[in-house]
Design an enzyme around this catalytic site. Structure first.
Site, PDB file in Angstrom:
ATOM      1  N   GLU A  50       0.839  -1.192   0.000  1.00 50.60           N
ATOM      2  CA  GLU A  50       0.000   0.000   0.000  1.00 50.60           C
ATOM      3  C   GLU A  50       0.877   1.247   0.000  1.00 50.60           C
ATOM      4  O   GLU A  50       0.394   2.352   0.174  1.00 50.60           O
ATOM      5  CB  GLU A  50      -0.954   0.007   1.182  1.00 50.60           C
ATOM      6  CG  GLU A  50      -0.306   0.014   2.536  1.00 50.60           C
ATOM      7  CD  GLU A  50      -1.344   0.046   3.647  1.00 50.60           C
ATOM      8  OE1 GLU A  50      -1.881   1.127   3.893  1.00 50.60           O
ATOM      9  OE2 GLU A  50      -1.606  -1.004   4.245  1.00 50.60           O
ATOM     10  N   CYS A  69      -3.535  -3.500   4.640  1.00 50.06           N
ATOM     11  CA  CYS A  69      -2.695  -4.546   5.241  1.00 50.06           C
ATOM     12  C   CYS A  69      -3.171  -5.956   4.912  1.00 50.06           C
ATOM     13  O   CYS A  69      -2.513  -6.927   5.290  1.00 50.06           O
ATOM     14  CB  CYS A  69      -2.642  -4.372   6.753  1.00 50.06           C
ATOM     15  SG  CYS A  69      -2.006  -2.785   7.245  1.00 50.06           S
ATOM     16  N   THR A 123       3.541   4.572  15.727  1.00 53.62           N
ATOM     17  CA  THR A 123       3.218   3.240  15.171  1.00 53.62           C
ATOM     18  C   THR A 123       3.729   3.097  13.734  1.00 53.62           C
ATOM     19  O   THR A 123       3.333   2.186  13.022  1.00 53.62           O
ATOM     20  CB  THR A 123       1.698   2.942  15.215  1.00 53.62           C
ATOM     21  OG1 THR A 123       1.032   3.778  14.271  1.00 53.62           O
ATOM     22  CG2 THR A 123       1.104   3.188  16.586  1.00 53.62           C
ATOM     23  N   HIS A 133      -2.847  -9.559  12.921  1.00 56.09           N
ATOM     24  CA  HIS A 133      -2.252  -8.376  12.291  1.00 56.09           C
ATOM     25  C   HIS A 133      -1.897  -7.388  13.403  1.00 56.09           C
ATOM     26  O   HIS A 133      -2.723  -7.109  14.286  1.00 56.09           O
ATOM     27  CB  HIS A 133      -3.248  -7.745  11.301  1.00 56.09           C
ATOM     28  CG  HIS A 133      -2.825  -6.368  10.874  1.00 56.09           C
ATOM     29  ND1 HIS A 133      -1.585  -6.120  10.322  1.00 56.09           N
ATOM     30  CD2 HIS A 133      -3.458  -5.161  10.953  1.00 56.09           C
ATOM     31  CE1 HIS A 133      -1.477  -4.824  10.069  1.00 56.09           C
ATOM     32  NE2 HIS A 133      -2.589  -4.225  10.446  1.00 56.09           N
TER      33      HIS A 133
HETATM   34  P1  HMG Z   1      -4.083   7.742  20.979  1.00 58.29           P
HETATM   35  O1  HMG Z   1      -5.252   8.597  20.913  1.00 58.29           O
HETATM   36  O2  HMG Z   1      -2.758   8.382  20.942  1.00 58.29           O
HETATM   37  O3  HMG Z   1      -3.983   6.838  22.237  1.00 58.29           O
HETATM   38  O4  HMG Z   1      -4.209   6.703  19.758  1.00 58.29           O
HETATM   39  P2  HMG Z   1      -4.946   6.606  23.496  1.00 58.29           P
HETATM   40  O5  HMG Z   1      -5.079   7.876  24.230  1.00 58.29           O
HETATM   41  O6  HMG Z   1      -6.166   5.835  23.099  1.00 58.29           O
HETATM   42  O7  HMG Z   1      -3.956   5.652  24.301  1.00 58.29           O
HETATM   43  C1  HMG Z   1      -3.558   4.437  23.796  1.00 58.29           C
HETATM   44  C2  HMG Z   1      -3.365   3.503  24.988  1.00 58.29           C
HETATM   45  O8  HMG Z   1      -2.280   3.986  25.774  1.00 58.29           O
HETATM   46  C3  HMG Z   1      -4.590   3.456  25.936  1.00 58.29           C
HETATM   47  O9  HMG Z   1      -4.679   2.150  26.417  1.00 58.29           O
HETATM   48  C4  HMG Z   1      -4.185   4.369  27.067  1.00 58.29           C
HETATM   49  O10 HMG Z   1      -4.804   4.079  28.306  1.00 58.29           O
HETATM   50  C5  HMG Z   1      -2.692   4.088  27.134  1.00 58.29           C
HETATM   51  P3  HMG Z   1      -5.966   1.228  26.065  1.00 58.29           P
HETATM   52  O11 HMG Z   1      -7.133   1.940  26.583  1.00 58.29           O
HETATM   53  O12 HMG Z   1      -6.005   1.147  24.546  1.00 58.29           O
HETATM   54  O13 HMG Z   1      -5.671  -0.089  26.678  1.00 58.29           O
HETATM   55  N1  HMG Z   1      -1.915   5.159  27.770  1.00 58.29           N
HETATM   56  C6  HMG Z   1      -0.917   4.961  28.638  1.00 58.29           C
HETATM   57  N2  HMG Z   1      -0.406   3.812  29.160  1.00 58.29           N
HETATM   58  C7  HMG Z   1       0.629   3.940  30.041  1.00 58.29           C
HETATM   59  N3  HMG Z   1       1.152   5.137  30.406  1.00 58.29           N
HETATM   60  C8  HMG Z   1       0.668   6.290  29.918  1.00 58.29           C
HETATM   61  C9  HMG Z   1      -0.405   6.233  28.994  1.00 58.29           C
HETATM   62  N4  HMG Z   1      -1.119   7.158  28.311  1.00 58.29           N
HETATM   63  C10 HMG Z   1      -2.025   6.491  27.552  1.00 58.29           C
HETATM   64  N5  HMG Z   1       1.203   7.446  30.288  1.00 58.29           N
HETATM   65  C11 HMG Z   1      -3.968   4.803  18.367  1.00 58.29           C
HETATM   66  C12 HMG Z   1      -3.698   5.387  19.763  1.00 58.29           C
HETATM   67  C13 HMG Z   1      -3.530   3.378  18.355  1.00 58.29           C
HETATM   68  C14 HMG Z   1      -5.432   4.843  18.090  1.00 58.29           C
HETATM   69  C15 HMG Z   1      -3.131   5.579  17.349  1.00 58.29           C
HETATM   70  O14 HMG Z   1      -1.790   5.211  17.471  1.00 58.29           O
HETATM   71  C16 HMG Z   1      -3.582   5.408  15.932  1.00 58.29           C
HETATM   72  O15 HMG Z   1      -4.550   5.993  15.517  1.00 58.29           O
HETATM   73  N6  HMG Z   1      -2.819   4.608  15.093  1.00 58.29           N
HETATM   74  C17 HMG Z   1      -3.053   4.462  13.679  1.00 58.29           C
HETATM   75  C18 HMG Z   1      -4.277   3.622  13.322  1.00 58.29           C
HETATM   76  C19 HMG Z   1      -4.139   2.192  13.747  1.00 58.29           C
HETATM   77  O16 HMG Z   1      -3.055   1.674  13.912  1.00 58.29           O
HETATM   78  N7  HMG Z   1      -5.260   1.489  13.901  1.00 58.29           N
HETATM   79  C20 HMG Z   1      -5.279   0.093  14.280  1.00 58.29           C
HETATM   80  C21 HMG Z   1      -6.432  -0.689  13.703  1.00 58.29           C
HETATM   81  S1  HMG Z   1      -6.554  -0.467  11.932  1.00 58.29           S
HETATM   82  C22 HMG Z   1      -5.340  -1.497  11.268  1.00 58.29           C
HETATM   83  O17 HMG Z   1      -4.835  -2.348  11.923  1.00 58.29           O
HETATM   84  C23 HMG Z   1      -4.959  -1.264   9.847  1.00 58.29           C
HETATM   85  C24 HMG Z   1      -3.663  -0.516   9.627  1.00 58.29           C
HETATM   86  O18 HMG Z   1      -2.558  -1.384   9.878  1.00 58.29           O
HETATM   87  C25 HMG Z   1      -3.614   0.045   8.201  1.00 58.29           C
HETATM   88  C26 HMG Z   1      -3.906  -0.874   7.030  1.00 58.29           C
HETATM   89  O19 HMG Z   1      -4.766  -1.728   7.034  1.00 58.29           O
HETATM   90  O20 HMG Z   1      -3.269  -0.642   6.005  1.00 58.29           O
HETATM   91  C27 HMG Z   1      -3.481   0.670  10.555  1.00 58.29           C
END
Ligand code: HMG
Length: 377
Positions: free
Chosen positions: A80, A112, A153, A234
């Site tokens: 991709e 992916c 990430t 994944h």
């Molecule tokens: P965010 O808003 O930065 O994070 O986005 P958050 O505030 O939701 O925090 C993440 C986790 O960290 C939470 O834990 C928090 O509690 C924890 P959870 O509730 O999930 O268990 N946290 C802490 N822990 C310890 N100490 C601290 C602390 N602060 C917070 N101080 C997000 C996180 C993953 C959503 C972001 O990185 C993102 O949007 N990533 C890109 C999209 C993505 O990867 N999506 C995954 C599913 S889609 C997929 O897999 C397809 C993909 O590979 C693409 C394709 O298909 O081509 C992405």
């Protein structure tokens, strides 16, 4: 006839950024990265490396286990992060591998999910052409915008899989649970160099898709959850795979499958198959005859749950120590270099090594020019 994975290898950048460095620069608590999302490092790519150069390296390793390269008559390149809307990236790779010209080559795209689509296609092809072999490559370099929640990430890698009859690593089982839906959770328009995403929606849809796929898989196979010996998911970031695993299997350990992805980052099309390599490399017990459940998810979205049965001779086909060395020998880069690499620039006066024999020398008159290391000529 048994059809499946006869050989599998991966490659990534020679350079790595510690997420503690990124956290300090972005003013984020490092625990959010290492505990919250489960990532500690990410591979970052110098300007002389692209999806073709790392794919050639992965494929050379995978083909080193194959006696007759000439039996490969199909190359499917899943990505991709393509740089060309017309010419297949697989054509460059096919050229550098010196494969037969009696060969179909094409690229495949669905976020992916694409390597899984390629493997399913290869399986059907081998069923009709038992003496052929198919080379499936997944190669992605993942970039999100600076200062976004996706930034920690990022990552990238290439995986190269030879599919054939009588596979020596793992056989495909005939069951699949599939779920597709039209959703804007992650995408990259042709004019954009970085992916756009709705993180929360993507995580929600990943888990929802997994539940549907797994139930369809169980219905089709008539298996039960206890029949799954090992699981790979994944892994856009390791915490996502851990959440998925907890939802399906409760306390079953998937630690061995996540060792490599935690320090590579998201490698999109390659990610699930790097989990598989990590699991095989790092599991001490004999996995022969065991079933591995595989969950593939590609945003947009298409998802599939399927399974593999590990072959008796799989251990002799692994490159475990070389894989571990490749990852531990990566050179740490500074935050300044990370920012330059993001813009396909290098630190002045410094030469950067390529993972394999081919490097991107430049782009002249819209033509990509690749160079081969002198020792390889
Ligand atoms: P965010 O808003 O930065 O994070 O986005 P958050 O505030 O939701 O925090 C993440 C986790 O960290 C939470 O834990 C928090 O509690 C924890 P959870 O509730 O999930 O268990 N946290 C802490 N822990 C310890 N100490 C601290 C602390 N602060 C917070 N101080 C997000 C996180 C993953 C959503 C972001 O990185 C993102 O949007 N990533 C890109 C999209 C993505 O990867 N999506 C995954 C599913 S889609 C997929 O897999 C397809 C993909 O590979 C693409 C394709 O298909 O081509 C992405």
């Amino acid at each position: 006839m048994k059809i499946g994975i006869d050989s599998i290898a991966f490659s990534t950048s020679k350079y790595v950024l510690k997420l503690s460095t990124l956290a300090a620069e972005r003013g984020v608590d490092y625990a959010k990265y290492c505990v919250g999302i489960g990532q500690t490092e990410m591979s970052v790519f110098p300007p002389n490396e692209d999806i073709v150069t790392i794919a050639v390296d992965a494929a050379e390793k995978s083909l080193s286990k194959i006696d007759d390269r000439n039996s490969i008559d199909m190359v499917i390149f899943a990505t991709e992060s393509s740089f060309d809307l017309s010419k297949a990236a697989g054509i460059y790779v096919h050229h550098f591998l010196g494969l037969s010209d009696n060969c179909r080559i094409f690229d495949l795209k669905q976020a992916c999910y694409s390597v899984t689509a390629a493997l399913q296609l290869a399986k059907t092809y081998i069923a009709g052409n038992p003496n052929s072999k198919v080379l499936v490559i997944g190669s992605d370099i993942v970039k999100y915008s600076k200062n976004t929640s996706g930034e920690p990430t990022q990552g990238g890698a290439a995986v190269a899989i030879v599919v054939s009859k009588n596979p020596r690593i793992a056989e495909f089982e005939p069951y699949s649970g599939i779920y597709s839906t039209d959703i804007m959770d992650f995408w990259r328009p042709t004019y954009a160099t970085e992916a756009i995403f709705d993180g929360k929606l993507s995580a929600h849809n990943y888990l929802k898709s997994m539940d549907i796929c797994f139930n369809r898989y169980l219905q089709m196979s008539k298996l039960t959850i206890d029949n799954i010996d090992y699981a790979c998911f994944h892994s856009p970031f390791c915490k996502m795979a851990r959440k998925a695993n907890k939802q399906l299997f409760g306390e079953k350990s998937i630690d061995n499958s996540l060792i490599y992805n935690a320090i590579i980052g998201n490698s999109c099309s390659a990610s699930l198959y790097i989990c598989l390599i990590s699991l095989l490399d790092n599991t001490a017990e004999d996995m022969s005859g065991k079933r591995i459940g595989m969950f593939s998810y590609g945003s947009g979205s298409v998802a599939e749950y399927f399974s593999l049965i590990v072959a008796d001779e799989y251990k002799s086909m692994l490159m475990s120590q070389a894989n571990k060395n490749m990852l531990s020998n990566r050179a740490e880069i500074s935050f300044e270099e990370y920012e330059l690499f993001r813009n396909n620039k290098a630190l002045q006066g410094k030469c950067y090594e390529n993972a394999g024999k081919v490097s991107l020398a430049g782009i002249k008159e819209d033509r990509r020019e690749y160079a081969i290391k002198e020792t390889e000529l």
